[in-house]
Design an enzyme around this catalytic site. Structure first.
Site, PDB file in Angstrom:
ATOM      1  N   CYS A   3       0.829  -1.211   0.000  1.00 26.30           N
ATOM      2  CA  CYS A   3       0.000   0.000   0.000  1.00 26.30           C
ATOM      3  C   CYS A   3       0.873   1.275   0.000  1.00 26.30           C
ATOM      4  O   CYS A   3       1.718   1.452   0.875  1.00 26.30           O
ATOM      5  CB  CYS A   3      -0.912  -0.034   1.227  1.00 26.30           C
ATOM      6  SG  CYS A   3      -1.819   1.484   1.492  1.00 26.30           S
ATOM      7  N   CYS A   6       0.515   3.338   3.251  1.00 24.21           N
ATOM      8  CA  CYS A   6       1.228   2.704   4.370  1.00 24.21           C
ATOM      9  C   CYS A   6       2.725   2.983   4.245  1.00 24.21           C
ATOM     10  O   CYS A   6       3.403   3.247   5.245  1.00 24.21           O
ATOM     11  CB  CYS A   6       0.963   1.199   4.408  1.00 24.21           C
ATOM     12  SG  CYS A   6      -0.624   0.767   5.141  1.00 24.21           S
ATOM     13  N   ASP A  29      -1.074  16.487  -2.081  1.00 18.94           N
ATOM     14  CA  ASP A  29      -1.327  15.533  -3.163  1.00 18.94           C
ATOM     15  C   ASP A  29      -0.280  15.725  -4.265  1.00 18.94           C
ATOM     16  O   ASP A  29       0.103  16.851  -4.588  1.00 18.94           O
ATOM     17  CB  ASP A  29      -2.749  15.741  -3.723  1.00 18.94           C
ATOM     18  CG  ASP A  29      -3.217  14.558  -4.555  1.00 18.94           C
ATOM     19  OD1 ASP A  29      -4.121  13.840  -4.112  1.00 18.94           O
ATOM     20  OD2 ASP A  29      -2.663  14.348  -5.667  1.00 18.94           O
ATOM     21  N   HIS A  45      -4.150   1.136   8.503  1.00 17.21           N
ATOM     22  CA  HIS A  45      -4.656   0.794   7.170  1.00 17.21           C
ATOM     23  C   HIS A  45      -6.127   0.413   7.249  1.00 17.21           C
ATOM     24  O   HIS A  45      -6.479  -0.675   7.712  1.00 17.21           O
ATOM     25  CB  HIS A  45      -3.863  -0.344   6.528  1.00 17.21           C
ATOM     26  CG  HIS A  45      -4.349  -0.650   5.140  1.00 17.21           C
ATOM     27  ND1 HIS A  45      -3.843  -0.044   4.007  1.00 17.21           N
ATOM     28  CD2 HIS A  45      -5.350  -1.460   4.709  1.00 17.21           C
ATOM     29  CE1 HIS A  45      -4.497  -0.484   2.937  1.00 17.21           C
ATOM     30  NE2 HIS A  45      -5.417  -1.349   3.337  1.00 17.21           N
ATOM     31  N   ASN A  84     -13.480   9.449  -1.902  1.00 14.18           N
ATOM     32  CA  ASN A  84     -13.939   8.518  -2.922  1.00 14.18           C
ATOM     33  C   ASN A  84     -13.910   7.130  -2.308  1.00 14.18           C
ATOM     34  O   ASN A  84     -12.866   6.677  -1.841  1.00 14.18           O
ATOM     35  CB  ASN A  84     -13.010   8.581  -4.144  1.00 14.18           C
ATOM     36  CG  ASN A  84     -12.997   9.965  -4.782  1.00 14.18           C
ATOM     37  OD1 ASN A  84     -14.036  10.610  -4.898  1.00 14.18           O
ATOM     38  ND2 ASN A  84     -11.828  10.433  -5.185  1.00 14.18           N
ATOM     39  N   GLY A  90     -14.204   6.283  -7.968  1.00 15.69           N
ATOM     40  CA  GLY A  90     -12.962   6.944  -8.357  1.00 15.69           C
ATOM     41  C   GLY A  90     -11.813   6.757  -7.391  1.00 15.69           C
ATOM     42  O   GLY A  90     -10.772   7.401  -7.538  1.00 15.69           O
ATOM     43  N   THR A  92      -8.544   5.447  -6.145  1.00 15.75           N
ATOM     44  CA  THR A  92      -7.406   4.810  -6.814  1.00 15.75           C
ATOM     45  C   THR A  92      -6.384   4.275  -5.820  1.00 15.75           C
ATOM     46  O   THR A  92      -5.625   3.368  -6.148  1.00 15.75           O
ATOM     47  CB  THR A  92      -6.699   5.791  -7.772  1.00 15.75           C
ATOM     48  OG1 THR A  92      -6.280   6.947  -7.040  1.00 15.75           O
ATOM     49  CG2 THR A  92      -7.622   6.221  -8.905  1.00 15.75           C
ATOM     50  N   HIS A  95      -6.395   2.949   0.493  1.00 14.89           N
ATOM     51  CA  HIS A  95      -6.117   3.239   1.905  1.00 14.89           C
ATOM     52  C   HIS A  95      -6.892   4.523   2.170  1.00 14.89           C
ATOM     53  O   HIS A  95      -6.635   5.553   1.505  1.00 14.89           O
ATOM     54  CB  HIS A  95      -4.603   3.406   2.122  1.00 14.89           C
ATOM     55  CG  HIS A  95      -4.188   3.727   3.526  1.00 14.89           C
ATOM     56  ND1 HIS A  95      -3.165   3.048   4.183  1.00 14.89           N
ATOM     57  CD2 HIS A  95      -4.626   4.660   4.402  1.00 14.89           C
ATOM     58  CE1 HIS A  95      -2.989   3.552   5.394  1.00 14.89           C
ATOM     59  NE2 HIS A  95      -3.879   4.539   5.543  1.00 14.89           N
ATOM     60  N   HIS A  97      -8.585   7.904   2.762  1.00 16.80           N
ATOM     61  CA  HIS A  97      -8.042   9.268   2.831  1.00 16.80           C
ATOM     62  C   HIS A  97      -9.129  10.258   2.469  1.00 16.80           C
ATOM     63  O   HIS A  97     -10.052   9.939   1.720  1.00 16.80           O
ATOM     64  CB  HIS A  97      -6.842   9.417   1.889  1.00 16.80           C
ATOM     65  CG  HIS A  97      -7.144   9.027   0.469  1.00 16.80           C
ATOM     66  ND1 HIS A  97      -7.175   7.707   0.062  1.00 16.80           N
ATOM     67  CD2 HIS A  97      -7.448   9.763  -0.616  1.00 16.80           C
ATOM     68  CE1 HIS A  97      -7.481   7.658  -1.229  1.00 16.80           C
ATOM     69  NE2 HIS A  97      -7.663   8.899  -1.662  1.00 16.80           N
TER      70      HIS A  97
HETATM   71  P1  AMP Z   1      -8.303   8.732  -4.797  1.00 16.63           P
HETATM   72  O1  AMP Z   1      -8.425   8.768  -6.296  1.00 16.63           O
HETATM   73  O2  AMP Z   1      -9.447   9.342  -4.056  1.00 16.63           O
HETATM   74  O3  AMP Z   1      -7.964   7.342  -4.303  1.00 16.63           O
HETATM   75  O4  AMP Z   1      -7.084   9.670  -4.459  1.00 16.63           O
HETATM   76  C1  AMP Z   1      -5.773   9.237  -4.489  1.00 16.63           C
HETATM   77  C2  AMP Z   1      -4.931  10.481  -4.546  1.00 16.63           C
HETATM   78  O5  AMP Z   1      -3.622  10.141  -4.130  1.00 16.63           O
HETATM   79  C3  AMP Z   1      -4.813  11.113  -5.928  1.00 16.63           C
HETATM   80  O6  AMP Z   1      -5.272  12.466  -5.867  1.00 16.63           O
HETATM   81  C4  AMP Z   1      -3.317  11.034  -6.238  1.00 16.63           C
HETATM   82  O7  AMP Z   1      -2.853  12.168  -6.916  1.00 16.63           O
HETATM   83  C5  AMP Z   1      -2.721  10.921  -4.852  1.00 16.63           C
HETATM   84  N1  AMP Z   1      -1.434  10.255  -4.755  1.00 16.63           N
HETATM   85  C6  AMP Z   1      -1.084   9.064  -5.277  1.00 16.63           C
HETATM   86  N2  AMP Z   1       0.166   8.738  -4.933  1.00 16.63           N
HETATM   87  C7  AMP Z   1       0.610   9.761  -4.151  1.00 16.63           C
HETATM   88  C8  AMP Z   1       1.838  10.023  -3.470  1.00 16.63           C
HETATM   89  N3  AMP Z   1       2.872   9.164  -3.519  1.00 16.63           N
HETATM   90  N4  AMP Z   1       1.948  11.178  -2.768  1.00 16.63           N
HETATM   91  C9  AMP Z   1       0.916  12.048  -2.725  1.00 16.63           C
HETATM   92  N5  AMP Z   1      -0.267  11.852  -3.321  1.00 16.63           N
HETATM   93  C10 AMP Z   1      -0.413  10.728  -4.035  1.00 16.63           C
HETATM   94 ZN    ZN Z   2      -2.343   1.251   3.661  1.00 19.33          ZN
END
Ligand code: AMP
Ligand code: ZN
Length: 111
Positions: A3, A6, A29, A45, A84, A90, A92, A95, A97
């Site tokens: 993850c 994590c 982000d 997690h 999300n 949506g 992605t 974990h 957030h």
């Molecule tokens: P979601 O689509 O709601 O799961 O949001 C995931 C978010 O994590 C997206 O806005 C990505 O730009 C962001 N993201 C992915 N990897 C990283 C990372 N290593 N550091 C900071 N943000 C990240």
């Molecule tokens: Zn995690």
């Protein structure tokens, strides 16, 4: 554990931290969708909002109690909080957030 968040929590992947305590972190982000785009993440997690339950919800209350603190740190007067939940919505990174978006007028539409 593969993850990404994590790994960020454990310091295995670098991040631009805004706030950290024993239960949560807030990071900028990587791909900001607004002038200010911060992710607030429980260290534990939890895969998604649908996995919040009686036994792990204390950290969620704590997380929300720190959002005004984080917003003040970022000089945000108002902001949007987005979660999300699951791929169909949506999500992605699997974990939990919460996105904090602000720094400009956001308009009323969320989809
Ligand atoms: P979601 O689509 O709601 O799961 O949001 C995931 C978010 O994590 C997206 O806005 C990505 O730009 C962001 N993201 C992915 N990897 C990283 C990372 N290593 N550091 C900071 N943000 C990240
Ligand atoms: Zn995690």
């Amino acid at each position: 554990m593969s993850c990404i968040f994590c790994k960020i929590v454990n310091g295995e992947i670098p991040s631009n931290k805004v706030y950290e305590d024993d239960k949560i972190i807030a990071i900028h982000d990587l791909n900001p969708q607004a002038p200010v785009h911060v992710l607030v993440i429980p260290k534990e997690h939890i895969a998604c909002a649908d996995d919040i339950n009686e036994s792990n919800c204390e950290v969620i209350g704590h997380l929300f109690s720190k959002i005004p603190v984080i917003a003040k740190e970022l000089n945000l007067d108002g902001y949007r909080i987005i979660n999300n939940c699951k791929e169909v919505a949506g999500q992605t990174v699997m974990h939990l957030h919460f996105h904090i978006l602000g720094g400009k007028p956001l308009g009323e539409k969320i989809v």
